[in-house]
Design a protein around this motif. Structure first.
Motif, PDB file in Angstrom:
ATOM      1  N   UNK A 147       0.897  -1.345   9.155  1.00  0.00           N
ATOM      2  CA  UNK A 147       1.973  -0.563   8.392  1.00  0.00           C
ATOM      3  C   UNK A 147       2.078   0.850   9.020  1.00  0.00           C
ATOM      4  N   UNK A 148       0.760   1.314   9.290  1.00  0.00           N
ATOM      5  CA  UNK A 148       0.851   2.687  10.062  1.00  0.00           C
ATOM      6  C   UNK A 148       1.109   2.587  11.464  1.00  0.00           C
ATOM      7  N   UNK A 149       0.871   1.593  12.149  1.00  0.00           N
ATOM      8  CA  UNK A 149       1.531   1.560  13.468  1.00  0.00           C
ATOM      9  C   UNK A 149       3.047   1.349  13.379  1.00  0.00           C
ATOM     10  N   UNK A 150       3.607   0.673  12.815  1.00  0.00           N
ATOM     11  CA  UNK A 150       5.115   0.394  12.508  1.00  0.00           C
ATOM     12  C   UNK A 150       5.718   1.818  12.136  1.00  0.00           C
ATOM     13  N   UNK A 188     -15.071  19.029  12.346  1.00  0.00           N
ATOM     14  CA  UNK A 188     -14.941  19.372  13.864  1.00  0.00           C
ATOM     15  C   UNK A 188     -13.252  20.012  13.909  1.00  0.00           C
ATOM     16  N   UNK A 189     -12.679  19.849  12.950  1.00  0.00           N
ATOM     17  CA  UNK A 189     -11.276  20.756  12.843  1.00  0.00           C
ATOM     18  C   UNK A 189     -10.085  19.901  13.454  1.00  0.00           C
ATOM     19  N   UNK A 190     -10.243  18.427  13.007  1.00  0.00           N
ATOM     20  CA  UNK A 190      -8.906  17.648  13.315  1.00  0.00           C
ATOM     21  C   UNK A 190      -8.218  17.356  12.177  1.00  0.00           C
ATOM     22  N   UNK A 191      -6.973  18.037  12.064  1.00  0.00           N
ATOM     23  CA  UNK A 191      -5.976  17.622  10.910  1.00  0.00           C
ATOM     24  C   UNK A 191      -5.857  16.133  10.572  1.00  0.00           C
ATOM     25  N   UNK A 192      -5.603  15.771   9.275  1.00  0.00           N
ATOM     26  CA  UNK A 192      -5.821  14.346   9.216  1.00  0.00           C
ATOM     27  C   UNK A 192      -4.591  14.007   8.113  1.00  0.00           C
ATOM     28  N   UNK A 193      -4.362  12.815   8.217  1.00  0.00           N
ATOM     29  CA  UNK A 193      -3.566  12.323   7.065  1.00  0.00           C
ATOM     30  C   UNK A 193      -4.952  11.386   6.391  1.00  0.00           C
ATOM     31  N   UNK A 194      -5.342  11.752   5.112  1.00  0.00           N
ATOM     32  CA  UNK A 194      -6.519  11.030   4.426  1.00  0.00           C
ATOM     33  C   UNK A 194      -5.916   9.840   3.734  1.00  0.00           C
ATOM     34  N   UNK A 195      -6.101   8.663   3.983  1.00  0.00           N
ATOM     35  CA  UNK A 195      -5.587   7.362   3.125  1.00  0.00           C
ATOM     36  C   UNK A 195      -6.894   6.945   2.105  1.00  0.00           C
ATOM     37  N   UNK A 251       1.544   3.608   1.357  1.00  0.00           N
ATOM     38  CA  UNK A 251       1.816   3.258   2.730  1.00  0.00           C
ATOM     39  C   UNK A 251       2.803   2.276   3.032  1.00  0.00           C
ATOM     40  N   UNK A 252       3.285   1.676   1.966  1.00  0.00           N
ATOM     41  CA  UNK A 252       4.413   0.578   2.200  1.00  0.00           C
ATOM     42  C   UNK A 252       5.763   1.454   2.072  1.00  0.00           C
ATOM     43  N   UNK A 253       5.902   2.668   1.653  1.00  0.00           N
ATOM     44  CA  UNK A 253       7.127   3.509   1.540  1.00  0.00           C
ATOM     45  C   UNK A 253       7.201   4.260   2.809  1.00  0.00           C
ATOM     46  N   UNK A 254       7.894   3.976   3.727  1.00  0.00           N
ATOM     47  CA  UNK A 254       8.110   4.715   5.344  1.00  0.00           C
ATOM     48  C   UNK A 254       8.232   6.175   4.846  1.00  0.00           C
ATOM     49  N   UNK A 255       9.053   6.618   3.983  1.00  0.00           N
ATOM     50  CA  UNK A 255       9.268   8.043   4.057  1.00  0.00           C
ATOM     51  C   UNK A 255       8.288   8.794   3.795  1.00  0.00           C
ATOM     52  N   UNK A 256       7.138   8.349   2.926  1.00  0.00           N
ATOM     53  CA  UNK A 256       5.958   9.234   2.618  1.00  0.00           C
ATOM     54  C   UNK A 256       5.237   9.290   3.752  1.00  0.00           C
ATOM     55  N   UNK A 257       4.983   8.279   4.426  1.00  0.00           N
ATOM     56  CA  UNK A 257       4.057   8.210   5.436  1.00  0.00           C
ATOM     57  C   UNK A 257       4.394   9.116   6.672  1.00  0.00           C
ATOM     58  N   UNK A 258       5.824   8.740   7.109  1.00  0.00           N
ATOM     59  CA  UNK A 258       6.599   9.537   8.151  1.00  0.00           C
ATOM     60  C   UNK A 258       6.548  10.850   7.675  1.00  0.00           C
ATOM     61  N   UNK A 259       6.966  11.393   6.585  1.00  0.00           N
ATOM     62  CA  UNK A 259       6.879  12.700   6.234  1.00  0.00           C
ATOM     63  C   UNK A 259       5.436  13.434   6.521  1.00  0.00           C
ATOM     64  N   UNK A 260       4.277  12.678   6.169  1.00  0.00           N
ATOM     65  CA  UNK A 260       3.080  13.372   6.447  1.00  0.00           C
ATOM     66  C   UNK A 260       2.815  13.591   8.062  1.00  0.00           C
TER      67      UNK A 260
END
Length: 340
Positions: free
Chosen positions: A196-199, A261-268, A295-304
């Motif tokens: 899902x994430x890769x798509x 270490x200072x890596x901005x993240x999307x935490x799932x 994660x099945x809703x494209x707009x939310x993951x894409x927005x992040x």
């Protein structure tokens, strides 16, 4: 064995992930540095046992991380050789039974919990998923519950190699078409989630993402470019963390490592016990939190992900993470253990 002894209960496998063992190895290294003897009781696969090489840790294997009987046999074997032992339990399945056997065992106990509250009796409670302000006031914890507690980012166990990476990380790129990111869920088998994430990454045509997919059972990661025909290669994880502009990963120990270490993240959030850490880091401004159901809703993951395309937002998140997590958790825990 001589001096004081630390007996650690922690396991690592695809069912429970690798975070329990990982943070206990950090604690073990700190104890060994201070002259303690360390024993580890747990269940892990053969390739994970290589993590013990050269550390000076005595390992007692059990066939099932949930087996109280096997752990008790190992403790009995160790107890015959020690006089001043401390029992560290980082196993959700065994916290309650060991609490009930506290007087019988006669060993001070240190419990590692995540999220929720203080469910069991212990001399020291370490809970990286609780924050002081939101969940309780330390001064109001009844003395019969525990002698001391360490919570939130102050309880984060950070590996020594990450301290080197933090110092060496390059300046964050300000070119949204040249971003390096990685996706890693450790030992967890999250193939559907990864797909899902890769798509979603591939649908963001205005970004040139480079994605590192975590491969269970390996310290190498696979690099996948969403542009250029899906070219793949293998690179050491340390090299990726040195230059990563963003990351997507779970809400366990690795979330604190990324912040440190200072890596901005999307935490799932993958499980209930990860919600506390994810919430703490989001409130600190170090991460964007998503629940697995989103994660099945494209707009939310894409927005992040699009937020991470903004260099100013990434810089702010990077600094927020480094401010929130100082990497001194193992020292704090050992300071309290040495007072027992």
């Amino acid at each position: 064995m001589t001096g004081r002894d630390l007996i650690i209960i922690a396991s690592s496998n695809s069912q429970i992930g690798g975070g329990h063992l990982s943070r206990q190895l950090v604690l073990a290294d700190e104890a060994l540095r201070r002259g303690w003897e360390v024993s580890l009781i747990g269940h892990m696969r053969a390739h994970e046992m290589t993590l013990l090489r050269g550390r000076g840790i005595e390992y007692f294997a059990v066939s099932d991380h949930r087996s109280l009987a096997e752990h008790l046999i190992a403790i009995q074997s160790i107890s015959q050789k020690i006089r001043n032992g401390i029992l560290v339990i980082d196993n959700y399945e065994l916290l309650e039974p060991f609490t009930q056997m506290r007087d019988e065992l006669g060993l001070p106990q240190v419990h590692f919990e995540d999220g929720g509250g203080f469910e069991n009796l212990a001399d020291v409670i370490v809970n990286s998923g609780l924050s002081n302000s939101e969940n309780f006031e330390i001064a109001n914890i009844p003395s019969e519950r525990c002698s001391f507690s360490i919570v939130g980012p102050q309880a984060a166990m950070i590996r020594s190699d990450l301290k080197t990476i933090k110092k060496a990380r390059r300046l964050i790129s300000d070119n949204p078409h040249d971003l390096l990111g990685y996706v890693n869920f450790g030992l967890s088998n999250k193939r559907k989630l990864l797909n899902i994430i890769f798509s979603q990454l591939e649908s963001l045509n205005n970004f040139g993402w480079t994605v590192v997919e975590g491969i269970p059972d390996s310290n190498l990661k696979r690099v996948c470019r969403s542009e250029g025909g899906g070219k793949r290669a293998t690179v050491p994880m340390k090299r990726v963390m040195l230059s990563a502009d963003f990351a997507i990963g779970g809400g366990g120990l690795s979330a604190y490592e990324r912040a440190y270490v200072g890596i901005p993240s999307v935490t799932v959030v993958l499980s209930d016990n990860q919600r506390g850490i994810a919430k703490i880091l989001q409130q600190a401004g170090a991460a964007i939190t998503l629940d697995t159901r989103w994660t099945t809703e494209s707009d939310l993951l894409a927005g992040a992900l699009e937020q991470l395309g903004d260099p100013e937002i990434r810089a702010q998140m990077s600094q927020a993470g480094k401010t929130a997590v100082d990497g001194l958790g193992a020292g704090r825990v050992m300071n309290q253990i040495e007072r027992l």
